[in-house]
Design a protein around this motif. Structure first.
Motif, mmCIF file in Angstrom:
data_model
loop_
_atom_site.group_PDB
_atom_site.id
_atom_site.type_symbol
_atom_site.label_atom_id
_atom_site.label_comp_id
_atom_site.label_asym_id
_atom_site.label_seq_id
_atom_site.Cartn_x
_atom_site.Cartn_y
_atom_site.Cartn_z
ATOM 1 N N SER A 3 36.600 41.734 35.725
ATOM 2 C CA SER A 3 37.909 42.284 35.365
ATOM 3 C C SER A 3 37.880 43.804 35.393
ATOM 4 O O SER A 3 38.845 44.451 35.822
ATOM 5 N N CYS A 16 45.134 41.792 43.214
ATOM 6 C CA CYS A 16 45.513 42.489 41.985
ATOM 7 C C CYS A 16 45.871 43.947 42.274
ATOM 8 O O CYS A 16 46.795 44.501 41.671
ATOM 9 N N ASN A 49 40.535 33.069 38.626
ATOM 10 C CA ASN A 49 39.414 33.391 37.741
ATOM 11 C C ASN A 49 38.409 32.245 37.651
ATOM 12 O O ASN A 49 37.299 32.441 37.155
ATOM 13 N N ASN A 62 40.560 37.641 28.698
ATOM 14 C CA ASN A 62 39.386 36.776 28.754
ATOM 15 C C ASN A 62 39.044 36.098 27.428
ATOM 16 O O ASN A 62 38.399 35.043 27.429
ATOM 17 N N LYS A 112 38.047 45.024 39.008
ATOM 18 C CA LYS A 112 39.430 44.942 39.490
ATOM 19 C C LYS A 112 40.253 46.108 38.968
ATOM 20 O O LYS A 112 41.063 46.704 39.695
ATOM 21 N N GLU A 113 40.062 46.424 37.679
ATOM 22 C CA GLU A 113 40.842 47.489 37.060
ATOM 23 C C GLU A 113 40.514 48.848 37.666
ATOM 24 O O GLU A 113 41.418 49.660 37.926
ATOM 25 N N GLN A 147 41.223 43.987 29.522
ATOM 26 C CA GLN A 147 40.431 42.917 30.117
ATOM 27 C C GLN A 147 40.022 41.864 29.096
ATOM 28 O O GLN A 147 40.053 40.649 29.371
ATOM 29 N N ARG A 183 32.821 37.592 33.640
ATOM 30 C CA ARG A 183 34.275 37.752 33.707
ATOM 31 C C ARG A 183 34.729 39.146 33.297
ATOM 32 O O ARG A 183 35.629 39.726 33.913
#
Length: 439
Positions: free
Chosen positions: A158, A32, A146, A354, A161-162, A350, A154
């Motif tokens: 997320s 990502c 995912n 989700n 990752k961000e 995010q 989750r």
């Protein structure tokens, strides 16, 4: 037409602590980030410099930008991808490298022996095909990668990752921008394009390697991909709970695109803020977004994705409300708006992905997200077109409306505020009360 017997479709319990699952999560987070870095190289100032050096007029650049924003419609085709019964990993590795090659190929166009019309066609073709290949498997990657993340974590995952992507992006654009400016100042802009192409190649290779490191989808899941178009409709648009999520997406995308696309010129032309100060404000917003992403993720995991979106929408509404009062005399309010909007995106970005898991059977996640993103994107694009007409009308009347001196962007911010308030009410009184699926 609501979907039925959801509980009977539960899959066997997974062991998320295995080395394969851990490796897959790390590889997806890295992928990502690399994807984000490539996207930065083919957007904003870098792309504008390339297109400008190729002699493309502003009107043509505007058309190309519009094409990019409409390319998301290709996501709808992902609904039919599983008919091929190809493993998700293979499917992604078929289309994704094509998009990466075309993105870095953009910066090779200045060295091709083509001119005028051929350049325009080549640029448009590269960009459209690159984004088409990327968006075609965008939701496939999300569902596949995912699936190795625990449902209860989750939002936190997320957020992680961000944070990694945003932090890397801030440093990356600053460094690349510094060296590109050096090349341009020395009259060697083509060398700058070569530098970007080389960087795009290296990052793209890393991107593909990360995809290869993610665990392959279970072959049994591939064999079960025999869904008919009617089944897809019944379990997506036929699902009342999912329709409310689509409605929320539509309202938010309209609220967002009524304003954000028109603030760039407002900052520099009307508020008379220098480009340097604008970049400082944007960096401040990104830093704040990084700081709140993890807390936002933990909050959403603990409460729900819907509650996380509610909090984010409250912050976004406050941001648009503040921006309604931004004028040359109160130019500093644009900084407050930028920070609030960035913070809200930490929760909205995010959770908007989700939340689909909460109301749609996991077997139909890819199709549901494609439908949701396409419909929401179309409405957002339509809102930007309507917003441009409203802005043009206000400006043609000397920034006056009903006898009051007002800037078009202030009026657009007011519309965005009202739409965001409607989205918040929908989230609180409808979506927040729907039954959540744990999967």
């Amino acid at each position: 037409m609501e979907q039925k017997n959801i509980k009977s479709l539960e899959t066997p319990k997974k062991d998320f602590s295995t080395p394969e699952y851990k490796r897959s999560r790390k590889a997806y987070a890295a992928q990502c980030t690399f994807e984000y870095l490539v996207s930065l190289l083919v957007a904003d100032a870098f792309l504008a410099k390339l297109l400008g050096s190729l002699g493309l007029e502003d009107s043509v650049i505007g058309i190309i930008s519009s094409f990019i924003s409409l390319a998301f419609m290709i996501q709808l085709l992902s609904v039919f991808l599983y008919k091929w019964k190809i493993n998700s990993k293979k499917l992604v590795l078929i289309f994704y490298p094509i998009s990466q090659i075309l993105f870095l190929g953009l910066y090779m166009i200045p060295f091709l022996p083509i001119k005028s019309v051929a350049i325009k066609v080549t640029v448009m073709s590269f960009i459209l095909i690159a984004y088409a290949c990327q968006y075609l498997v965008y939701n496939v990657i999300f569902k596949w990668a995912n699936s190795y993340v625990e449902a209860e974590k989750r939002a936190s995952y997320s957020a992680t990752k961000e944070v990694i992507s945003l932090g890397s992006g801030i440093v990356f654009t600053a460094v690349v921008g510094f060296f590109f400016d050096k090349f341009e100042a020395a009259g060697r802009i083509n060398d700058g394009f070569i530098m970007i192409a080389v960087l795009a190649f290296i990052i793209s290779v890393c991107n593909i390697v990360c995809l290869c490191c993610i665990k392959k989808e279970d072959d049994r899941a591939v064999e079960q991909n025999t869904k008919s178009f009617l089944e897809i409709l019944l379990n997506t648009l036929g699902n009342k709970n999912f329709r409310s999520v689509i409605l929320l997406t539509i309202i938010w995308e309209m609220a967002k695109y009524f304003t954000i696309g028109f603030l760039g010129t407002y900052k520099t032309n009307d508020l008379l803020i220098s480009v340097f100060v604008v970049q400082i404000i944007n960096m401040l917003g990104n830093v704040m977004r990084m700081l709140v992403s993890k807390p936002f993720g933990r909050f959403s995991d603990k409460r729900s994705f819907a509650v996380g979106m509610e909090l984010a929408l409250v912050i976004a509404a406050i941001g648009f409300f503040v921006n309604m009062f931004t004028t040359p005399k109160t130019w500093y309010l644009i900084a407050i708006y930028t920070v609030l909007y960035a913070i809200s995106m930490a929760g909205l970005n995010q959770n908007s992905f989700n939340i689909t898991y909460s109301y749609v059977n996991s077997d139909y996640i890819t199709e549901a997200m494609a439908i949701k993103n396409c419909i929401g994107g179309l409405c957002g694009f339509g809102a930007s077109l309507l917003g441009s007409q409203i802005l043009k009308y206000v400006q043609s009347n000397g920034n006056t409306l009903f006898g009051m001196h007002i800037y078009g962007q202030q009026l657009l911010s007011c519309i965005s505020f009202l739409l965001t308030a409607v989205a918040l009410l929908l989230c609180v009184f409808v979506i927040g009360k729907q039954r959540v699926m744990k999967q």
